[in-house]
Design an enzyme around this catalytic site. Structure first.
Site, PDB file in Angstrom:
ATOM      1  N   GLY A 250       6.347 -10.809  14.894  1.00 44.68           N
ATOM      2  CA  GLY A 250       5.465 -11.844  14.371  1.00 44.68           C
ATOM      3  C   GLY A 250       4.272 -11.374  13.584  1.00 44.68           C
ATOM      4  CB  CYS A 354      20.000 -29.621 -10.489  1.00 47.59           C
ATOM      5  SG  CYS A 354      20.516 -29.193 -12.154  1.00 47.59           S
TER       6      CYS A 354
END
Length: 432
Positions: A250, A354
């Site tokens: 982390g 797109c």
């Protein structure tokens, strides 16, 4: 603290980001892009080794095993760098197990995490004789016991506890809150240890915690590890020895110039302090911290398209090559490679897919760009290529490792034929 990954410009951003260096790890990036094409994922072996060395220095004197989180970047060449440095691997699938073993990481340096391990994946890990399973549900514990019994082996396991600690990071990469799907409560974990004799083919003697990713403060680590150590002391007082504690990963990295990250020495100092009474082994699972800043994504400007508010800078890289900005609204520094023009302009930096979400940056101040310019998207060594897809039927980009003036293509650019390999026309029908 606001989410670390938010794509909001720093308050003091008044000047355009300057040009990025034209050389990386002794290799000319313009020449590399001209030869191999773009988009192109590029990783510096020297930068990865430097991170490994810094972590090792901080861990000096501890009985610790570093298990690289393979999900950050699972390219076999990157895994091979970890294997060569003596690191293990933290895996979350049978595919990552397959990759890690073939990259040379010994099974006894591999830990298996994740909430959805299937029986087949557990079988594969048992057959390989991995170091440890990090268990996240009672059903998984029961399944592991049954599968180990069928093989006549003893599985080594840790319980992943959920300490309900806020990691102060983006909601989608927080894993240590009670509402997250990961780990179990302390009450449930107590029940597992109390009933350990019910599972004769599982040696439950470890604790595991991982509260999230891209953490930019040491305090969440301290809080989580204090919970872990208090629980360890409780368990050992009740006759349940804890041979290992896995502190997860982390540790955050710098995605933009204003990010303040935790020094690795301070991170390890917090581990030493919180777990000072533990005389067993420590496991660490860094992923992003080891590889993110070692990687860049090279891309060319396709065109500059006028927009209602500001121009669109259309790149040949897209969200299928780097999903983080679309998925997390994540910020990545973007800069021209080599010399930059003196004048600046604000752009919405987008790809050709797109989707409106195919956006790398909005209202980003950059040196003025023109079609054909080579740009660098920084800090893409983690969760770039490993999260890539062929959406819009865009073949996977090539990946290359640099090392002291040399380069090696470690994944060639996918051809159209390779992209559709395995697909067939519906010309052979069967009944279920």
């Amino acid at each position: 603290m606001p989410p670390a990954a938010a794509d909001t410009p720093p308050a003091n951003e008044e000047q355009a980001t300057g040009a990025a260096p034209a050389m990386l790890d002794g290799v000319d990036l313009h020449a590399l892009a001209a030869r191999l094409g773009t988009p192109l994922h590029v990783y510096s072996a020297g930068a990865i080794r430097a991170r490994i060395a810094a972590l090792r220095e901080a861990l000096a004197g501890l009985d610790a095993l570093v298990c690289y989180a393979a999900k950050a970047n699972s390219n076999r060449a990157v895994l091979g760098l970890m294997a060569g440095a003596g690191l293990g691997a933290d895996i979350v699938s049978a595919g990552e197990l397959w990759r890690a073993l073939r990259a040379g990481i010994p099974a006894r340096r591999i830990v298996f995490s994740g909430v959805g391990k299937t029986a087949a994946e557990i079988d594969a890990a048992l057959d390989a004789d991995i170091l440890r399973f990090n268990l996240e549900s009672r059903d998984e514990l029961e399944t592991l016991d049954r599968r180990a019994a069928a093989r006549g082996v003893l599985a080594r396991a840790a319980v992943r506890i959920n300490p309900d600690v806020d990691a102060l990071t983006h909601a989608k990469i927080s894993t240590g809150r009670a509402e997250n799907k990961f780990g179990v409560s302390l009450d449930e974990a107590r029940g597992w240890f109390a009933a350990a004799g019910t599972y004769p083919h599982v040696r439950l003697d470890g604790l595991h915690v991982h509260i999230g990713s891209q953490i930019l403060s040491v305090e969440p680590f301290r809080q989580a590890l204090r919970h872990v150590d208090a629980f360890r002391r409780e368990l050992e007082a009740g006759g349940h020895p804890i041979r290992s504690i896995d502190v997860g990963g982390g540790l955050g990295v710098r995605y933009r110039a204003g990010d303040r990250t935790v020094a690795v020495a301070d991170y390890v100092a917090a581990i030493r302090e919180a777990l000072a009474g533990h005389d067993g082994r420590l496991l660490l699972e860094p992923g992003r911290w080891l590889v993110a800043e070692a990687g860049v994504l090279l891309t060319r400007v396709v065109r500059v398209k006028p927009g209602a508010t500001r121009p669109f800078l259309v790149l040949d890289a897209a969200m299928n090559d780097l999903a983080r900005p679309s998925l997390y609204d994540a910020w990545h520094d973007i800069a021209p490679v080599g010399a930059a023009r003196a004048d600046a302009e604000r752009y919405d930096v987008v790809g050709p897919v797109c989707e409106t979400g195919d956006t790398f940056a909005r209202d980003r101040l950059l040196p003025r760009c023109a079609p054909g310019d080579l740009l660098m998207i920084r800090t893409t060594g983690a969760y770039g290529a490993s999260m890539a897809s062929t959406y819009n039927s865009r073949p996977l980009a090539a990946e290359v490792v640099l090392d002291g003036g040399r380069y090696a293509v470690v994944r060639r650019r996918q051809s159209f034929e390779e992209m559709v390999a395995g697909e067939t026309a519906a010309d052979h029908w069967e009944n279920a």
